[in-house]
Design a protein around this motif. Structure first.
Motif, PDB file in Angstrom:
ATOM      1  N   PRO A  28       4.514   9.419   0.197  1.00  0.00           N
ATOM      2  CA  PRO A  28       3.703  10.475  -0.420  1.00  0.00           C
ATOM      3  C   PRO A  28       2.742   9.970  -1.482  1.00  0.00           C
ATOM      4  O   PRO A  28       1.755  10.645  -1.791  1.00  0.00           O
ATOM      5  CB  PRO A  28       4.747  11.414  -1.038  1.00  0.00           C
ATOM      6  N   ILE A  29       3.016   8.798  -2.064  1.00  0.00           N
ATOM      7  CA  ILE A  29       2.130   8.261  -3.091  1.00  0.00           C
ATOM      8  C   ILE A  29       1.248   7.139  -2.567  1.00  0.00           C
ATOM      9  O   ILE A  29       0.523   6.507  -3.318  1.00  0.00           O
ATOM     10  CB  ILE A  29       2.925   7.746  -4.319  1.00  0.00           C
ATOM     11  N   GLY A  30       1.311   6.881  -1.257  1.00  0.00           N
ATOM     12  CA  GLY A  30       0.568   5.767  -0.693  1.00  0.00           C
ATOM     13  C   GLY A  30      -0.936   5.945  -0.767  1.00  0.00           C
ATOM     14  O   GLY A  30      -1.674   4.969  -0.864  1.00  0.00           O
ATOM     15  N   THR A  31      -1.386   7.183  -0.715  1.00  0.00           N
ATOM     16  CA  THR A  31      -2.812   7.477  -0.760  1.00  0.00           C
ATOM     17  C   THR A  31      -2.993   8.919  -1.245  1.00  0.00           C
ATOM     18  O   THR A  31      -2.122   9.762  -0.993  1.00  0.00           O
ATOM     19  CB  THR A  31      -3.448   7.272   0.640  1.00  0.00           C
ATOM     20  N   PRO A  32      -4.092   9.239  -1.946  1.00  0.00           N
ATOM     21  CA  PRO A  32      -4.261  10.595  -2.487  1.00  0.00           C
ATOM     22  C   PRO A  32      -4.119  11.731  -1.473  1.00  0.00           C
ATOM     23  O   PRO A  32      -3.519  12.757  -1.807  1.00  0.00           O
ATOM     24  CB  PRO A  32      -5.673  10.537  -3.091  1.00  0.00           C
ATOM     25  N   PRO A  33      -4.634  11.621  -0.223  1.00  0.00           N
ATOM     26  CA  PRO A  33      -4.433  12.728   0.722  1.00  0.00           C
ATOM     27  C   PRO A  33      -2.957  13.075   0.941  1.00  0.00           C
ATOM     28  O   PRO A  33      -2.612  14.246   1.116  1.00  0.00           O
ATOM     29  CB  PRO A  33      -5.078  12.205   2.013  1.00  0.00           C
TER      30      PRO A  33
ATOM     31  N   SER B 182       0.814  -1.222   0.000  1.00  0.00           N
ATOM     32  CA  SER B 182       0.000   0.000   0.000  1.00  0.00           C
ATOM     33  C   SER B 182       0.843   1.266   0.000  1.00  0.00           C
ATOM     34  O   SER B 182       0.344   2.332  -0.343  1.00  0.00           O
ATOM     35  CB  SER B 182      -0.924   0.016   1.219  1.00  0.00           C
ATOM     36  N   MET B 183       2.086   1.152   0.406  1.00  0.00           N
ATOM     37  CA  MET B 183       2.961   2.327   0.384  1.00  0.00           C
ATOM     38  C   MET B 183       3.270   2.770  -1.044  1.00  0.00           C
ATOM     39  O   MET B 183       3.542   3.946  -1.281  1.00  0.00           O
ATOM     40  CB  MET B 183       4.271   2.028   1.120  1.00  0.00           C
ATOM     41  N   PHE B 184       3.216   1.836  -1.989  1.00  0.00           N
ATOM     42  CA  PHE B 184       3.612   2.155  -3.359  1.00  0.00           C
ATOM     43  C   PHE B 184       2.527   1.853  -4.384  1.00  0.00           C
ATOM     44  O   PHE B 184       2.675   2.163  -5.558  1.00  0.00           O
ATOM     45  CB  PHE B 184       4.891   1.385  -3.724  1.00  0.00           C
ATOM     46  N   MET B 185       1.442   1.218  -3.945  1.00  0.00           N
ATOM     47  CA  MET B 185       0.347   0.890  -4.833  1.00  0.00           C
ATOM     48  C   MET B 185      -0.949   1.459  -4.273  1.00  0.00           C
ATOM     49  O   MET B 185      -1.020   1.828  -3.103  1.00  0.00           O
ATOM     50  CB  MET B 185       0.204  -0.640  -4.984  1.00  0.00           C
ATOM     51  N   SER B 186      -1.970   1.484  -5.096  1.00  0.00           N
ATOM     52  CA  SER B 186      -3.295   1.892  -4.645  1.00  0.00           C
ATOM     53  C   SER B 186      -3.758   0.990  -3.503  1.00  0.00           C
ATOM     54  O   SER B 186      -3.608  -0.236  -3.556  1.00  0.00           O
ATOM     55  CB  SER B 186      -4.280   1.786  -5.816  1.00  0.00           C
ATOM     56  N   ASN B 187      -4.331   1.601  -2.451  1.00  0.00           N
ATOM     57  CA  ASN B 187      -4.872   0.816  -1.348  1.00  0.00           C
ATOM     58  C   ASN B 187      -5.948  -0.154  -1.832  1.00  0.00           C
ATOM     59  O   ASN B 187      -6.058  -1.274  -1.337  1.00  0.00           O
ATOM     60  CB  ASN B 187      -5.481   1.751  -0.292  1.00  0.00           C
TER      61      ASN B 187
END
Length: 467
Positions: free
Chosen positions: A199-204, A150-155
Motif C-alpha cells: 500500500p505504500i509502494g506508490t501514491p496511487p 520499491s515496495m517500501f521506498m519511493s520508486n
C-alpha cells in the motif's frame, strides 16, 4: 509552450465554468456547490495533464479553492446559493494530515535513515552477491532488489539508488551492447512494478487504500497477498522480455560493491526499527494495529533518537505529500457534495456488465498514466471508480469497492511507455543509454499484459471470496 501560456487558457476555462455556470451546466441538474466542485475538478484535471505548474502546486490550489469557494469558511458573497450544502472546511484541511499522509511520511523517514546509514547500499551489496557474474542472472538480481526496495521506498529514490550502484557496472559494459540498454531499462521497469506490491509502494496505492475501511477493510498483508504475486509474475516476464529484445554480447559482469554495515547504537536502532515496522505492516491482521498507525513509529523513533534531524527533514519529498493531500481533498469534495454519485448515476451502467466496467476503467487508467502523473491519474479516477462500485449491484455484491480501487491503483503503475510517464523512466532516460523508442517498445507489451494479469487475479480473488 511556457507555463504562463498554459495557465492562461486553463484559467479562462475555469473562470467561465465558475463565473457563468448557467452557460455550461444544465439548469437544475447540479447544485451551486456541485457546479463549483466540478469546476475545481476540471481545473485540477487540466493543470495536472498539462503540467502548467508543478503537480503539488495544483494540489495546494485545489485545497485553497475548496476552502474559499465551497466550504463554510467561504467569504460572504460566495456563500449565496450554497444553502446548507457547504463543505466543512475542517474536513478539507484534514487532507493535509490524513492517515495516508502519515503512512507515506513513515516510508520517507525509513528511506532517509537507510540512506544516512548506508543500509540500502549494503543491502544491495549483500543481495547482489549471490547472483554471481553471469549477465542474465545479475540483471535478474538487480530487478529483484529494485522491486523489493520499491515496495517500501519511493520508486524515485529506489531508481536513483540502483542507477548509482549500477554506474560502475554499466561503465564496464560496451554502450553499443544491447544488453546495456536492457540493464538500464530493468531498473525503471522493476521500480514501477515493485511499487504495486504494498500500500505504500506508490501514491496511487495509498489513494486506494484510504477507501478500504469498515466493511471494505483491507489489511497491509491482505494487499500484499494478491499484489506481490502480480509483481513477481510481471518481473519474471519483464526479465525474459528484456533478454529477447536486447540480447547481450557479453556473458559476465563484475558486480563488486565496496562497503559494510555500520555498527553502533544509532545504526542498530535503525536496523531494528525498520524490521519491526515492516513486520508490523505485514502482520497487521495478527496484532490489529492499523498500517497508518504503524507508519508513525519510525517517524517518532528516528526523531527522538536524533537519527533524522532538522537538516534531514529538508530531504523529505514534501511535494509528494502535498500532491497526495490535494487528491484526498478533491476526492472528499466529490463525495461529500454528492457530485461523484450524480455523475456515475448518469452513466447507463445497465448496458455494461461488471467485467466490462472493471476492465475498461483499468485500460483507461493505464493509458492516462502513460501521459500524466500516476498519482494525478489515480486522484482523478479513484473517486469515480469507487462511486461506480457502489452503483453497480453486480460489482457491489462481490466486494467491488476493493476490486475497483485496486484495479485503478495497480493499472496506474503500468503507464510507463514514455520517459515522462514516471520519474524512474526519466532517470533512466537521463543516463543517455536508452531513448524514447525503448520505453515504447517494452511498454507496448508489458502494459496491456499487466492489465490483463491484474484483471484476472482480481476476478479470481473475488470468485474465491477474498474481497
Amino acid at each position: 509552450m511556457t507555463p504562463l501560456k498554459k495557465v492562461v487558457p486553463i484559467a479562462i476555462i475555469f473562470l467561465g465554468l465558475f463565473g457563468f455556470p448557467e452557460m455550461v451546466f444544465p439548469e437544475g441538474v447540479l447544485s451551486i456547490l456541485q457546479q463549483r466542485v466540478l469546476a475545481i475538478f476540471i481545473l485540477a484535471t487540466l493543470m495536472w495533464v498539462s503540467d502548467a505548474v508543478p503537480a503539488f502546486a495544483t494540489s495546494l490550489l485545489i485545497i485553497t479553492l475548496l476552502v474559499l469557494t465551497a466550504s463554510n469558511s467561504a467569504p460572504f458573497p460566495l456563500r449565496d446559493g450554497l444553502g446548507e450544502d457547504m463543505l466543512n472546511y475542517v474536513s478539507i484541511f484534514n487532507s493535509l494530515a490524513s492517515p495516508i499522509i502519515v503512512l507515506f511520511l513513515g516510508g520517507f523517514f525509513i528511506a532517509l535513515a537507510c540512506a544516512k546509514y548506508k543500509v540500502d547500499i549494503n543491502l544491495a551489496r549483500v543481495l547482489l552477491k549471490p547472483f554471481g557474474q553471469k549477465y542474465e542472472i545479475v540483471m535478474l538480481g538487480v530487478m529483484i532488489i529494485t522491486a523489493t526496495f520499491s515496495m517500501f521506498m519511493s520508486n524515485t529514490a529506489t531508481s536513483v539508488l540502483m542507477l548509482t550502484i549500477m554506474t560502475p557496472l554499466l561503465a564496464r559494459m560496451d554502450s553499443e551492447d544491447p544488453g546495456c540498454r536492457a540493464m538500464v531499462l530493468s531498473i525503471p521497469i522493476a521500480a514501477n512494478l515493485g511499487g504495486m506490491g504494498t500500500p505504500i509502494g506508490t501514491p496511487p496505492n495509498a489513494i486506494a487504500f484510504r477507501y478500504f475501511v469498515g466493511e471494505h477493510a483491507l489489511s497491509f498483508g491482505g494487499w500484499m497477498l494478491f499484489a506481490v504475486p502480480i509483481t513477481v509474475a510481471m518481473i519474471a516476464f519483464s526479465w525474459w522480455l528484456l533478454q529477447k529484445m536486447y540480447p547481450s554480447n557479453g556473458g559476465h559482469l563484475d558486480v563488486r560493491i565496496d562497503g559494510r554495515f555500520e555498527r553502533g547504537l544509532k545504526p542498530y536502532i535503525v536496523y531494528i526499527t525498520i524490521v519491526v515496522t515492516i513486520l508490523l505492516w505485514v502482520f497487521s491482521d495478527v496484532h490489529g494495529i492499523n498500517a497508518c498507525a504503524v507508519g508513525i513509529i519510525p517517524v517518532a523513533v528516528f526523531s527522538l533518537c536524533g537519527i533524522v534531524d532538522k537538516h534531514d527533514l529538508k530531504h523529505i519529498s514534501w511535494d509528494v505529500l502535498w500532491l497526495l493531500a490535494g487528491g484526498i481533498a478533491i476526492g472528499t469534495a466529490l463525495a461529500s457534495s454528492g457530485l461523484a454519485g450524480l455523475l456515475v448515476s448518469m452513466v447507463p451502467f445497465e448496458q455494461f456488465d461488471a467485467v466490462t466496467i472493471i476492465l475498461g476503467i483499468s485500460v483507461l487508467c493505464m493509458i492516462m498514466a502513460t501521459f500524466m502523473s500516476h498519482t494525478a491519474t489515480a486522484n482523478l479516477l479513484m473517486p469515480i471508480a469507487i462511486s461506480m462500485s457502489n452503483s453497480v449491484v453486480s460489482i457491489a455484491e462481490q466486494g467491488g469497492l476493493v476490486v475497483m480501487g485496486t484495479a485503478v491503483a495497480l493499472a496506474s503503475s503500468l503507464g510507463m511507455g514514455l520517459p515522462i510517464s514516471t520519474p524512474p523512466n526519466a532517470l533512466a532516460h537521463a543516463t543517455g543509454l536508452v531513448d524514447t523508442r525503448d520505453f515504447i517498445k517494452t511498454a507496448q507489451i508489458l502494459s496491456p499484459l499487466g492489465v490483463l494479469l491484474i484483471f484476472s487475479v482480481l476476478m479470481l480473488m473475488t470468485w474465491m471470496g477474498f474481497f
